[in-house]
Design a protein around this motif. Structure first.
Motif, PDB file in Angstrom:
ATOM      1  N   ARG A   1       0.760  -1.034  -0.270  1.00 14.27           N
ATOM      2  CA  ARG A   1      -0.071  -0.460  -0.055  1.00 14.27           C
ATOM      3  C   ARG A   1       0.969   1.172  -0.069  1.00 14.27           C
ATOM      4  O   ARG A   1       1.721   0.969   1.227  1.00 14.27           O
TER       5      ARG A   1
ATOM      6  N   SER B   1      -0.324   7.457   2.195  1.00 13.70           N
ATOM      7  CA  SER B   1      -1.143   7.886   2.226  1.00 13.70           C
ATOM      8  C   SER B   1      -1.451   9.544   2.726  1.00 13.70           C
ATOM      9  O   SER B   1       0.276  10.197   2.888  1.00 13.70           O
TER      10      SER B   1
ATOM     11  N   ASP C   1      -1.908  12.645   4.100  1.00 16.62           N
ATOM     12  CA  ASP C   1      -2.157  13.363   5.033  1.00 16.62           C
ATOM     13  C   ASP C   1      -2.817  14.602   4.767  1.00 16.62           C
ATOM     14  O   ASP C   1      -2.575  15.380   4.614  1.00 16.62           O
TER      15      ASP C   1
ATOM     16  N   TYR D   1      -0.810   3.639   6.610  1.00 20.71           N
ATOM     17  CA  TYR D   1      -1.366   3.646   6.653  1.00 20.71           C
ATOM     18  C   TYR D   1      -2.408   4.170   7.785  1.00 20.71           C
ATOM     19  O   TYR D   1      -3.384   4.746   8.034  1.00 20.71           O
ATOM     20  N   THR D   2      -1.949   3.537   8.864  1.00 20.97           N
ATOM     21  CA  THR D   2      -1.659   3.072  10.103  1.00 20.97           C
ATOM     22  C   THR D   2      -1.884   4.451  10.662  1.00 20.97           C
ATOM     23  O   THR D   2      -2.357   4.849  11.644  1.00 20.97           O
ATOM     24  N   CYS D   3      -0.673   4.918  11.162  1.00 21.31           N
ATOM     25  CA  CYS D   3      -0.859   6.435  11.361  1.00 21.31           C
ATOM     26  C   CYS D   3      -1.989   7.641  10.708  1.00 21.31           C
ATOM     27  O   CYS D   3      -2.230   8.094  11.655  1.00 21.31           O
ATOM     28  N   ASN D   4      -2.078   7.106   9.957  1.00 25.31           N
ATOM     29  CA  ASN D   4      -2.803   7.996   8.737  1.00 25.31           C
ATOM     30  C   ASN D   4      -4.233   8.239   9.521  1.00 25.31           C
ATOM     31  O   ASN D   4      -5.139   8.896   9.890  1.00 25.31           O
ATOM     32  N   LYS D   5      -4.604   6.880   9.853  1.00 22.84           N
ATOM     33  CA  LYS D   5      -6.242   6.183   9.935  1.00 22.84           C
ATOM     34  C   LYS D   5      -6.524   6.579  11.324  1.00 22.84           C
ATOM     35  O   LYS D   5      -7.201   6.929  12.155  1.00 22.84           O
ATOM     36  N   GLY D   6      -5.376   6.562  12.095  1.00 26.04           N
ATOM     37  CA  GLY D   6      -5.115   6.532  13.544  1.00 26.04           C
ATOM     38  C   GLY D   6      -5.393   8.318  14.331  1.00 26.04           C
ATOM     39  O   GLY D   6      -5.905   8.861  14.929  1.00 26.04           O
TER      40      GLY D   6
ATOM     41  N   GLY E   1      -7.463  10.136  11.837  1.00 22.38           N
ATOM     42  CA  GLY E   1      -8.267   9.992  11.604  1.00 22.38           C
ATOM     43  C   GLY E   1      -9.457   9.954  12.801  1.00 22.38           C
ATOM     44  O   GLY E   1     -10.014  10.111  13.870  1.00 22.38           O
ATOM     45  N   VAL E   2      -9.478   8.822  13.406  1.00 28.05           N
ATOM     46  CA  VAL E   2      -9.689   8.405  14.403  1.00 28.05           C
ATOM     47  C   VAL E   2      -9.669   9.423  15.698  1.00 28.05           C
ATOM     48  O   VAL E   2     -10.694   9.478  16.539  1.00 28.05           O
TER      49      VAL E   2
ATOM     50  N   ARG F   1      -9.832  12.122  15.512  1.00 24.65           N
ATOM     51  CA  ARG F   1     -10.330  13.474  14.279  1.00 24.65           C
ATOM     52  C   ARG F   1      -9.523  14.441  14.500  1.00 24.65           C
ATOM     53  O   ARG F   1      -9.568  15.769  14.842  1.00 24.65           O
TER      54      ARG F   1
END
Length: 161
Positions: free
Chosen positions: A89, A92, A94, A108-113, A115-116, A118
Motif C-alpha cells: 500500500r 497516504s 495526510d 495507512y495505520t498512522c493516517n487512520k489513527g 482520523g480516529v 479526529r
C-alpha cells in the motif's frame, strides 16, 4: 428524463459480467491490450493515469508533487518511520479535513489513527500521557494465562468451540 427498464438491464447485465470476467482472465489491461500480471487489472501507464487523476481530484496535487513529497520523506511515514515497499500500500496523503491543507505522507495505520482521534492534538496528547503513565504500572493485570480459554473448533462437535 431517462427511465429505468429492468427487463432490458436484466438481459444486458449478464453479458457485461461475462465480458469483464473474460477480460480479467485474459491478463490484459482493461483499457488497452497490454499484458498485465494478475491481480492487476491495468497496465503501468493507465495505473499512473488513474493515480494522477485521483490525486488531483482528492487533494489538488499532481503526481509530480506527490513524488516530491515522497522523496522529501525518504519514502517513509512521518510518524512511525515505516518504509514503503514496492507492491505494498502506498503512503497516504495526510491532510486537514477543515482547511484541506496537506501535512505530509503517512502510512495507512498512522493516517487512520489521526482520523480516529479526529486530528485533535489534545486528545492525542492525552492518549500519549495515558500510555506513558500506564506502561509500567501493569494495573488491572489479571494473573494467569492471557490467551483465550476457548479451544479451536474441530468441526466434530458442532455445539462447542
Amino acid at each position: 428524463m431517462r427511465t429505468y427498464d429492468a427487463a432490458k438491464w436484466q438481459a444486458y447485465r449478464p453479458r457485461q459480467v461475462e465480458l469483464r470476467r473474460k477480460r480479467l482472465e485474459s491478463g490484459k489491461c482493461k483499457h488497452c491490450d497490454k499484458s498485465v500480471v494478475p491481480p492487476k487489472r491495468v497496465c503501468a501507464h493507465h495505473e499512473m493515469m488513474h493515480r494522477s487523476h485521483y490525486l488531483k481530484k482528492m487533494y489538488n496535487i499532481t503526481a509530480a508533487q506527490y513524488q516530491e513529497m515522497w522523496e522529501e520523506s525518504n519514502g517513509k511515514c512521518w510518524i512511525c518511520g515505516w518504509a514503503w515497499k514496492a507492491g505494498k500500500r502506498r503512503l497516504s496523503v495526510d491532510h486537514d479535513h477543515k482547511t484541506g491543507m496537506i501535512r505530509g505522507l503517512l502510512c495507512y495505520t498512522c493516517n487512520k489513527g489521526l482520523g480516529v482521534f479526529r486530528d485533535r492534538v489534545e486528545v492525542l496528547l492525552n492518549a500519549a500521557k495515558y500510555l506513558q503513565e500506564n506502561w509500567s504500572k501493569n494495573s488491572w493485570q489479571v494473573p494467569g494465562n492471557y490467551k483465550s480459554t476457548r479451544t479451536k473448533h474441530t468441526g466434530t462437535n458442532k455445539g462447542s468451540f
